[in-house]
Write a protein that holds these residues in place. Sequence first.
Motif, PDB file in Angstrom:
ATOM      1  N   TYR A  84       0.830  -1.205   0.000  1.00 53.41           N
ATOM      2  CA  TYR A  84       0.000   0.000   0.000  1.00 53.41           C
ATOM      3  C   TYR A  84       0.866   1.259   0.000  1.00 53.41           C
ATOM      4  N   SER A  85       1.910   1.283   0.857  1.00 51.67           N
ATOM      5  CA  SER A  85       2.780   2.456   0.939  1.00 51.67           C
ATOM      6  C   SER A  85       3.488   2.706  -0.376  1.00 51.67           C
ATOM      7  N   VAL A  88       1.119   4.278  -2.736  1.00 49.51           N
ATOM      8  CA  VAL A  88       0.938   5.698  -2.430  1.00 49.51           C
ATOM      9  C   VAL A  88       2.100   6.517  -2.983  1.00 49.51           C
ATOM     10  N   SER A  89       3.347   6.009  -2.838  1.00 44.13           N
ATOM     11  CA  SER A  89       4.524   6.714  -3.349  1.00 44.13           C
ATOM     12  C   SER A  89       4.489   6.823  -4.869  1.00 44.13           C
ATOM     13  N   GLY A  91       1.671   7.195  -6.586  1.00 42.93           N
ATOM     14  CA  GLY A  91       0.564   8.013  -7.062  1.00 42.93           C
ATOM     15  C   GLY A  91      -0.777   7.775  -6.430  1.00 42.93           C
ATOM     16  N   LEU A  92      -0.985   6.650  -5.715  1.00 41.39           N
ATOM     17  CA  LEU A  92      -2.270   6.399  -5.086  1.00 41.39           C
ATOM     18  C   LEU A  92      -2.483   7.385  -3.953  1.00 41.39           C
ATOM     19  N   GLN A  93      -3.725   7.899  -3.843  1.00 40.92           N
ATOM     20  CA  GLN A  93      -4.024   8.831  -2.761  1.00 40.92           C
ATOM     21  C   GLN A  93      -4.025   8.091  -1.422  1.00 40.92           C
ATOM     22  N   GLY A  94      -3.428   8.715  -0.411  1.00 39.16           N
ATOM     23  CA  GLY A  94      -3.389   8.099   0.910  1.00 39.16           C
ATOM     24  C   GLY A  94      -2.115   8.463   1.661  1.00 39.16           C
ATOM     25  N   MET A  95      -1.929   7.848   2.801  1.00 35.38           N
ATOM     26  CA  MET A  95      -0.754   8.107   3.645  1.00 35.38           C
ATOM     27  C   MET A  95       0.063   6.820   3.765  1.00 35.38           C
ATOM     28  N   ASP A 272     -15.342   6.111  -2.261  1.00 32.58           N
ATOM     29  CA  ASP A 272     -14.494   5.738  -3.401  1.00 32.58           C
ATOM     30  C   ASP A 272     -13.535   4.616  -3.002  1.00 32.58           C
ATOM     31  N   THR A 274     -10.312   4.535  -3.021  1.00 34.77           N
ATOM     32  CA  THR A 274      -9.174   4.964  -2.195  1.00 34.77           C
ATOM     33  C   THR A 274      -9.531   4.936  -0.718  1.00 34.77           C
ATOM     34  N   ASN A 278      -7.877   2.560   2.101  1.00 35.82           N
ATOM     35  CA  ASN A 278      -7.275   3.159   3.297  1.00 35.82           C
ATOM     36  C   ASN A 278      -7.813   2.539   4.578  1.00 35.82           C
TER      37      ASN A 278
END
Length: 642
Positions: A84-85, A88-89, A91-95, A272, A274, A278
């Motif tokens: 997951y991380s 995100v790096s 381009g996926l939205q999130g932390m 959505d 994302t 999350n």
Amino acid sequence: MFKRLFFICLALTVPILYFEPMFQIWFRYQAIQFPGSTWIGPLLAIVIYFYGGWIFFVGAWREWHSKIGMMTLVSLAITVSFVYSLAVSLGLQGMPFYWELATLIDIMLLGHWIEMASVQGASRALEHLAKLVPSVAHRLVGDRVEDIAIQALQSNDRILIRPGEQIPIDGQVANGASSVNEAFLTGESRPVTKQVGDEVIAGAVNGEGALKVTVTRTGEQTTLSQIMRLVQEAQNSRSQYQVLADQVAYWLTLIAIGVGTLTFVIWLPLKDITFAINRAVTVLVITCPHALGLAIPLVIVNATAMAAKNGILVRNREAFERAKDIKIVAFDKTGTLTEGKFGVQTVYTDGMNDQEALAIAAALETLSEHPLGQAIVRDAETKGVPRLAATDFQAIAGKGISGLVRETTYFVGRPEWIQELGVQCADNLKQGLEAAEARGESVIALMDQTHVLALFALADQVRESARQAIHQLQDAGVQSVMITGDAEAVAKTVANALGIQRYYARVLPQDKASIVRSLKKEAPTVFVGDGINDAPALLEADLGVAIGAGTNVAIESADLVLIENDPLDVARALKLGKATYSKMIQNLLWATGYNVIAIPLAAGVAYSLGLLLDPAIGALFMSLSTVIVSINAMTLRRVKLA
């Protein structure tokens, strides 16, 4: 291995924490910026994931073939957070969860390192058994003696066993007489007299006489080899004990997968993709708390440290978990409840006082190496009896000794020698002899050329701490049982002296494990012993405890070793075991209990109320549970064992 993995991963984690935005906010600092600095965290996390996490993937693969547990839970959490991380790096939205990923791997490696450090190496019992038998035997070929390897011996070969040597093989005495120490093998506390026709056992120690022995059993058929086989079978048959953390991890893994999947399915049509991802990832990451990896090892480290301070060496971490249910403690007698050495219990005299009899007997026995004779010498020294000199000393194999003391010839030896010498024995001495033999005591007679002057009744001395240990165990609701290879009279005398109601006498080495097995059917059982013959029983018991002065094979077969040779430590060990188990349960509750609140909040149950558990807050919960677990483990040191 875990130590190396931990320190390398820890070094790689420091830059990740330094560049982590959440840490910069919490600790109010600004990390240095340069082209590509944003990729330091992801790149180091990739290294930590594959280098430090690989051992957990291997463990998870093995668990999938039996029962999923901690390794599966850790592997799932770090894999989900890593994938997951990375997404995100890219381009996926999130932390991203890079710092949570790195610290989780660090903590789990630390926990396994601590756990492994608390466990002793594999048992070397069989190696110690093999060392007991001499590698060379003296074979008699006509009038010639030749040294050959014991493997080359065959049935009906004749061998010479010199005074003080270990017997290399099972056989039958063909010529000669001597006393043989078989205590390590049979549990028989007194030296056993061997004459023509008697059996001798490999590993026993010959006494003062030379023996010519006909070989009767070789190789795997010897008594010692059979005991080795029993030890090996017991080692192989012992089931793997599942630690509590693995059982908790099993259910936690099922909950994490179930709730995470359900969270994604529910939120996907409502929000959505994302948001759904999350929430699902947050559930999976939060469900694997850092504290769970330390909950058990931290308690074990503190427990082993406490045990060492109280003279208890822990060889098996599972001992603490098994100690809580113990209801029966089975003791070996010789060297465990008793000191393993003889002492003078009673002196019967006729025509002289006790002090004079001791002085004459001690003068002769000073020149002898027989253990019963040495007990008389020690008793004379303890009582301050004046020393006398003996001359013209002679040792008569299998009978006793003689010599001149103050120009008078005296004989000291077995009671059977009285009839052979044809000397007179007073009625009170005959009664004393009968009473001593009824108690199972060994008797040494002092004679001149016409009369029996004194009888010394000797017995293996009961440990004073053994009485206290039996009393404390009874107060704790634990039944004490004695198992010994000694005669019925000896066993009864010792049992009565200690207040033990249940005992087994004349138990053969191979039968001790069977008795322990039957006791286990009644209730969880501890076995406490020190001899080679105790090794199978130590392994068969729910908890094996070895006396520290015992043989290496007994120590290597045990879960706990009493360094100070104090039976009282058995009661202390059981008390520590119960306290340790209690702390384990408490730590597991602290390590996982917050999930009752955290998991629903992470899944978004209170989203409509404006409450949504942020991954950073979840990380704080994890850190807090780790601190609580550590402090709770330290409080174990407050338990008073004395």
